[in-house]
Design a protein around this motif. Structure first.
Motif, mmCIF file in Angstrom:
data_model
loop_
_atom_site.group_PDB
_atom_site.id
_atom_site.type_symbol
_atom_site.label_atom_id
_atom_site.label_comp_id
_atom_site.label_asym_id
_atom_site.label_seq_id
_atom_site.Cartn_x
_atom_site.Cartn_y
_atom_site.Cartn_z
ATOM 1 N N PRO A 120 -4.120 -24.214 19.310
ATOM 2 C CA PRO A 120 -3.859 -24.303 17.870
ATOM 3 C C PRO A 120 -3.905 -25.736 17.323
ATOM 4 O O PRO A 120 -4.039 -25.938 16.130
ATOM 5 N N ILE A 121 -3.851 -26.719 18.196
ATOM 6 C CA ILE A 121 -3.846 -28.116 17.762
ATOM 7 C C ILE A 121 -5.257 -28.716 17.742
ATOM 8 O O ILE A 121 -5.743 -29.154 16.715
ATOM 9 N N CYS A 122 -5.928 -28.691 18.894
ATOM 10 C CA CYS A 122 -7.235 -29.355 18.996
ATOM 11 C C CYS A 122 -8.419 -28.382 18.992
ATOM 12 O O CYS A 122 -9.561 -28.808 19.025
ATOM 13 N N LYS A 123 -8.140 -27.086 18.990
ATOM 14 C CA LYS A 123 -9.160 -26.027 18.934
ATOM 15 C C LYS A 123 -10.031 -25.944 20.189
ATOM 16 O O LYS A 123 -11.069 -25.320 20.194
ATOM 17 N N SER A 124 -9.581 -26.552 21.260
ATOM 18 C CA SER A 124 -10.301 -26.489 22.528
ATOM 19 C C SER A 124 -10.149 -25.099 23.146
ATOM 20 O O SER A 124 -9.132 -24.430 22.960
ATOM 21 N N GLU A 125 -11.153 -24.672 23.894
ATOM 22 C CA GLU A 125 -11.081 -23.391 24.590
ATOM 23 C C GLU A 125 -10.626 -23.546 26.042
ATOM 24 O O GLU A 125 -10.568 -22.571 26.783
ATOM 25 N N ASN A 126 -10.298 -24.771 26.449
ATOM 26 C CA ASN A 126 -9.812 -25.037 27.803
ATOM 27 C C ASN A 126 -8.301 -24.830 27.846
ATOM 28 O O ASN A 126 -7.518 -25.779 27.867
ATOM 29 N N VAL A 127 -7.895 -23.568 27.849
ATOM 30 C CA VAL A 127 -6.483 -23.206 27.828
ATOM 31 C C VAL A 127 -6.178 -22.384 29.067
ATOM 32 O O VAL A 127 -6.945 -21.494 29.427
ATOM 33 N N ARG A 128 -5.066 -22.677 29.705
ATOM 34 C CA ARG A 128 -4.686 -21.906 30.888
ATOM 35 C C ARG A 128 -3.317 -21.265 30.683
ATOM 36 O O ARG A 128 -2.489 -21.757 29.900
#
Length: 59
Positions: free
Chosen positions: A4-12
């Protein structure tokens, strides 16, 4: 899932817990290290009703 902050899809997923009303997941963005929670639940009654209405319209 996007951060939700940087919009990156690298989330675990750090932690997953089953609750009576759904699933609770603790997540962390691997780019900005922000941690956030998601709550997932299934809505079955309204979906069933919607599908029945669609099937009746096709007849």
């Amino acid at each position: 899932m996007k951060c939700p902050i940087c919009k990156s899809e690298n989330v675990r997923v750090l932690d997953k817990r089953n609750r009576t009303k759904g699933i609770y997941r603790r997540r962390e963005c691997e780019d900005c290290l922000t941690r956030f929670s998601t709550h997932e639940f299934v809505v079955t009654k309204s979906l069933d009703k919607h599908l029945l209405e669609m099937m009746e319209r096709r007849k």
